[in-house]
Design a protein around this motif. Structure first.
Motif, PDB file in Angstrom:
ATOM      1  N   ASN A   1       0.804  -1.218   0.000  1.00 43.28           N
ATOM      2  CA  ASN A   1       0.000   0.000   0.000  1.00 43.28           C
ATOM      3  C   ASN A   1       0.845   1.280   0.000  1.00 43.28           C
ATOM      4  O   ASN A   1       0.299   2.365  -0.194  1.00 43.28           O
ATOM      5  CB  ASN A   1      -1.001   0.014   1.170  1.00 43.28           C
ATOM      6  CG  ASN A   1      -0.330  -0.145   2.511  1.00 43.28           C
ATOM      7  OD1 ASN A   1       0.893  -0.062   2.618  1.00 43.28           O
ATOM      8  ND2 ASN A   1      -1.128  -0.372   3.556  1.00 43.28           N
ATOM      9  N   THR A   2       2.189   1.124   0.206  1.00 40.54           N
ATOM     10  CA  THR A   2       3.064   2.304   0.064  1.00 40.54           C
ATOM     11  C   THR A   2       4.422   1.863  -0.486  1.00 40.54           C
ATOM     12  O   THR A   2       4.895   0.752  -0.198  1.00 40.54           O
ATOM     13  CB  THR A   2       3.295   3.029   1.413  1.00 40.54           C
ATOM     14  OG1 THR A   2       3.942   2.143   2.338  1.00 40.54           O
ATOM     15  CG2 THR A   2       1.989   3.535   2.009  1.00 40.54           C
ATOM     16  N   ILE A   3       5.044   2.721  -1.319  1.00 42.33           N
ATOM     17  CA  ILE A   3       6.439   2.563  -1.762  1.00 42.33           C
ATOM     18  C   ILE A   3       7.122   3.907  -1.539  1.00 42.33           C
ATOM     19  O   ILE A   3       6.632   4.948  -1.994  1.00 42.33           O
ATOM     20  CB  ILE A   3       6.535   2.179  -3.249  1.00 42.33           C
ATOM     21  CG1 ILE A   3       5.755   0.869  -3.517  1.00 42.33           C
ATOM     22  CG2 ILE A   3       7.985   2.031  -3.684  1.00 42.33           C
ATOM     23  CD1 ILE A   3       5.721   0.472  -4.984  1.00 42.33           C
TER      24      ILE A   3
ATOM     25  N   ILE B   1      20.322   3.671  -3.127  1.00 47.22           N
ATOM     26  CA  ILE B   1      18.962   4.170  -2.860  1.00 47.22           C
ATOM     27  C   ILE B   1      18.184   3.083  -2.107  1.00 47.22           C
ATOM     28  O   ILE B   1      18.005   1.970  -2.607  1.00 47.22           O
ATOM     29  CB  ILE B   1      18.227   4.504  -4.175  1.00 47.22           C
ATOM     30  CG1 ILE B   1      19.031   5.534  -4.993  1.00 47.22           C
ATOM     31  CG2 ILE B   1      16.825   5.038  -3.875  1.00 47.22           C
ATOM     32  CD1 ILE B   1      18.442   5.794  -6.354  1.00 47.22           C
ATOM     33  N   ASP B   2      17.772   3.392  -0.899  1.00 44.40           N
ATOM     34  CA  ASP B   2      16.948   2.455  -0.104  1.00 44.40           C
ATOM     35  C   ASP B   2      15.470   2.688  -0.438  1.00 44.40           C
ATOM     36  O   ASP B   2      14.944   3.795  -0.270  1.00 44.40           O
ATOM     37  CB  ASP B   2      17.176   2.667   1.386  1.00 44.40           C
ATOM     38  CG  ASP B   2      18.559   2.200   1.818  1.00 44.40           C
ATOM     39  OD1 ASP B   2      19.020   1.186   1.277  1.00 44.40           O
ATOM     40  OD2 ASP B   2      19.147   2.853   2.706  1.00 44.40           O
ATOM     41  N   ILE B   3      14.832   1.642  -0.900  1.00 45.46           N
ATOM     42  CA  ILE B   3      13.402   1.713  -1.258  1.00 45.46           C
ATOM     43  C   ILE B   3      12.620   0.826  -0.278  1.00 45.46           C
ATOM     44  O   ILE B   3      12.933  -0.361  -0.123  1.00 45.46           O
ATOM     45  CB  ILE B   3      13.170   1.241  -2.703  1.00 45.46           C
ATOM     46  CG1 ILE B   3      14.011   2.100  -3.669  1.00 45.46           C
ATOM     47  CG2 ILE B   3      11.694   1.304  -3.063  1.00 45.46           C
ATOM     48  CD1 ILE B   3      13.985   1.594  -5.100  1.00 45.46           C
ATOM     49  N   ALA B   4      11.645   1.419   0.360  1.00 48.31           N
ATOM     50  CA  ALA B   4      10.842   0.687   1.374  1.00 48.31           C
ATOM     51  C   ALA B   4       9.450   0.385   0.837  1.00 48.31           C
ATOM     52  O   ALA B   4       8.793   1.261   0.267  1.00 48.31           O
ATOM     53  CB  ALA B   4      10.744   1.498   2.655  1.00 48.31           C
ATOM     54  N   LEU B   5       9.020  -0.864   1.021  1.00 51.20           N
ATOM     55  CA  LEU B   5       7.658  -1.263   0.655  1.00 51.20           C
ATOM     56  C   LEU B   5       6.801  -1.384   1.925  1.00 51.20           C
ATOM     57  O   LEU B   5       7.171  -2.098   2.864  1.00 51.20           O
ATOM     58  CB  LEU B   5       7.668  -2.603  -0.083  1.00 51.20           C
ATOM     59  CG  LEU B   5       8.524  -2.699  -1.356  1.00 51.20           C
ATOM     60  CD1 LEU B   5       8.348  -4.079  -1.982  1.00 51.20           C
ATOM     61  CD2 LEU B   5       8.157  -1.617  -2.345  1.00 51.20           C
ATOM     62  N   GLY B   6       5.657  -0.723   1.925  1.00 50.09           N
ATOM     63  CA  GLY B   6       4.724  -0.840   3.058  1.00 50.09           C
ATOM     64  C   GLY B   6       3.563  -1.748   2.699  1.00 50.09           C
ATOM     65  O   GLY B   6       2.980  -1.642   1.618  1.00 50.09           O
TER      66      GLY B   6
ATOM     67  N   PRO C   1       1.222  -7.309   8.462  1.00 50.23           N
ATOM     68  CA  PRO C   1       2.552  -7.909   8.606  1.00 50.23           C
ATOM     69  C   PRO C   1       2.720  -9.111   7.665  1.00 50.23           C
ATOM     70  O   PRO C   1       1.786  -9.911   7.503  1.00 50.23           O
ATOM     71  CB  PRO C   1       2.587  -8.337  10.068  1.00 50.23           C
ATOM     72  CG  PRO C   1       1.595  -7.446  10.754  1.00 50.23           C
ATOM     73  CD  PRO C   1       0.513  -7.227   9.757  1.00 50.23           C
ATOM     74  N   VAL C   2       3.901  -9.210   7.054  1.00 53.36           N
ATOM     75  CA  VAL C   2       4.182 -10.335   6.171  1.00 53.36           C
ATOM     76  C   VAL C   2       5.490 -11.001   6.602  1.00 53.36           C
ATOM     77  O   VAL C   2       6.348 -10.384   7.249  1.00 53.36           O
ATOM     78  CB  VAL C   2       4.297  -9.885   4.692  1.00 53.36           C
ATOM     79  CG1 VAL C   2       2.965  -9.357   4.205  1.00 53.36           C
ATOM     80  CG2 VAL C   2       5.391  -8.839   4.510  1.00 53.36           C
ATOM     81  N   LYS C   3       5.610 -12.269   6.246  1.00 54.87           N
ATOM     82  CA  LYS C   3       6.815 -13.036   6.534  1.00 54.87           C
ATOM     83  C   LYS C   3       7.302 -13.641   5.220  1.00 54.87           C
ATOM     84  O   LYS C   3       6.507 -14.193   4.459  1.00 54.87           O
ATOM     85  CB  LYS C   3       6.511 -14.130   7.551  1.00 54.87           C
ATOM     86  CG  LYS C   3       7.726 -14.951   7.936  1.00 54.87           C
ATOM     87  CD  LYS C   3       7.351 -16.014   8.972  1.00 54.87           C
ATOM     88  CE  LYS C   3       8.560 -16.850   9.364  1.00 54.87           C
ATOM     89  NZ  LYS C   3       8.226 -17.898  10.362  1.00 54.87           N
ATOM     90  N   MET C   4       8.604 -13.508   4.942  1.00 57.30           N
ATOM     91  CA  MET C   4       9.134 -13.959   3.656  1.00 57.30           C
ATOM     92  C   MET C   4       9.809 -15.316   3.791  1.00 57.30           C
ATOM     93  O   MET C   4      10.583 -15.543   4.715  1.00 57.30           O
ATOM     94  CB  MET C   4      10.133 -12.939   3.104  1.00 57.30           C
ATOM     95  CG  MET C   4      10.609 -13.280   1.679  1.00 57.30           C
ATOM     96  SD  MET C   4      11.701 -12.035   1.016  1.00 57.30           S
ATOM     97  CE  MET C   4      13.154 -12.294   2.052  1.00 57.30           C
TER      98      MET C   4
END
Length: 400
Positions: free
Chosen positions: A352-354, A367-372, A376-379
């Protein structure tokens, strides 16, 4: 000029009435309605009774008199027949000298007061708005004089039944209309209250109002009063747990009494706090109605599932007496979220956010890119790690 002339040739006419004294004697009241002369106790003849000379009283000078009459000596304990009191003809006159005609009054020599033998009604269950007729039967005909009040029955549920008819018969009928929240398993009569009314037999004896257990309503009919609507007591889940897509949540709604459902136009549902619904399963005829919610993929998550409302959905929920159930959840203590811990996890995670730090980046800069995510998710990186394909054709690699 002529003067009006009044002509009066009618002798005195008495209004005669009778009442019963405490000792079983009769009190005869003689009211001439105008002053008379030459009247005394010797102008009265009593048949099948004795004049109590000391009981002759001038109540209103020259106009109203009373005479006490006793049974004959031979019938003191059990007088029978009628007692007749007669004014002899021509023994008294009015102010113009007109003499009286002969007059009589007769009453039964009945010194026993009427007694209640039975109180009855149609057996059944009565609910709000229903009217119940209650019949009070005496052992003889009674008259109801309601000039100064109307009799009523005091009932054991705190209500009253009002007199409606029956004077000049042996059965008096009272009616009681059930109002909301009236309730008793077996209706009974606590008392017959005269409330200013006079209940007498033909001889003038005051009717008794004592009600024996054998005569009372509960000995002759089974009358249940139920004016209380069923209400929700608690809502609970069969198991406190985490529920995923495909799982079923069993929910029970407990009512204050047994509930019956008319499904002609639909069946009830539960509206849940995550936007889903629980469908009715069973429980009709008991105090527990059971519902089932099958978790669907992409149902909204709930960390503590609650029931927002029980919706009739065209169905009619009533108790055995016909009171329509109150389906409101009236207290916090009744709520599912208070009673149970139900967690629903069925929503698909989505980005829902980048975001990244704004600025100008040169060769060699990172460049640090954060995904929202929406949750909560687990990879699981057993088969590899994710990458981002950027608009300049480059790849951003996952690092945390």
């Amino acid at each position: 000029v002529s003067n009006p002339i009044s002509i009066d040739t009618l002798g005195p006419v008495a209004q005669m009435s009778s009442s019963v004294l405490y000792n079983g004697h009769r009190m005869i009241t003689i009211d001439f309605g105008e002053p008379v002369t030459d009247f005394d106790v010797n102008d009265i003849v009593v048949t099948n009774g004795l004049k109590v000379t000391s009981g002759f009283t001038e109540v209103q000078a020259g106009q109203v008199y009373t005479l006490e009459v006793a049974p004959t000596e031979a019938a003191q304990d059990n007088p029978t027949g009628d007692v007749t009191v007669t004014l002899r003809k021509g023994t008294l006159s009015d102010g113009l000298g007109n003499l009286n005609a002969e007059q009589s009054i007769s009453r039964a020599w009945d010194i026993r007061a009427p007694e209640i033998t039975k109180i009855s009604a149609a057996s059944g269950s009565y609910t709000t708005g229903d009217t119940l007729a209650i019949a009070v039967t005496y052992d003889e005909v009674v008259n109801v004089d309601a000039v100064n009040g109307t009799p009523f029955l005091a009932l054991n549920n705190g209500q009253i039944a009002e007199y409606v008819r029956g004077s000049e018969s042996d059965t008096l009928v009272f009616e009681y209309t059930v109002v909301a929240n009236d309730q008793v398993d077996a209706l009974n009569v606590q008392a017959l209250v005269k409330d200013g009314a006079m209940l007498t037999d033909a001889a003038g004896n005051n009717a008794k109002t004592m009600i024996s257990a054998e005569a009372n309503l509960s000995s002759h009919a089974v009358v249940e009063i139920d004016g209380v609507a069923p209400m929700i007591v608690t809502i609970s889940a069969a198991e406190d747990a985490l529920y995923l897509a495909g799982d079923t949540v069993e929910l029970s709604v407990q009512f204050s009494e047994n509930v019956y459902i008319d499904h002609t136009n639909g069946s009830p549902i539960l509206a849940l706090s995550n936007g889903a619904v629980a469908e009715y399963v069973d429980g009709e005829g008991t105090s527990y109605l059971n519902f089932r919610y099958t978790v669907q993929a992409n149902d909204f998550d709930a960390t503590d599932l609650d029931v927002h409302a029980l919706i009739s959905n065209g169905a009619v929920l009533k108790d055995i007496s016909g009171n329509e159930a109150n389906v409101g959840i009236l207290t916090q203590n009744s709520r599912l979220a208070y009673r149970s811990d139900v967690v629903v996890d069925a929503a698909t995670p989505y980005i829902n956010t980048i975001s990244a730090n704004a600025g100008a980046y040169n060769a060699g800069d990172v460049i640090d890119i954060a995904l929202g995510w929406n949750k909560p998710v687990k990879m699981n990186d057993a088969l590899g790690t994710p990458e981002l394909k950027l608009s300049n054709g480059e790849i951003a690699e996952y690092n945390a």
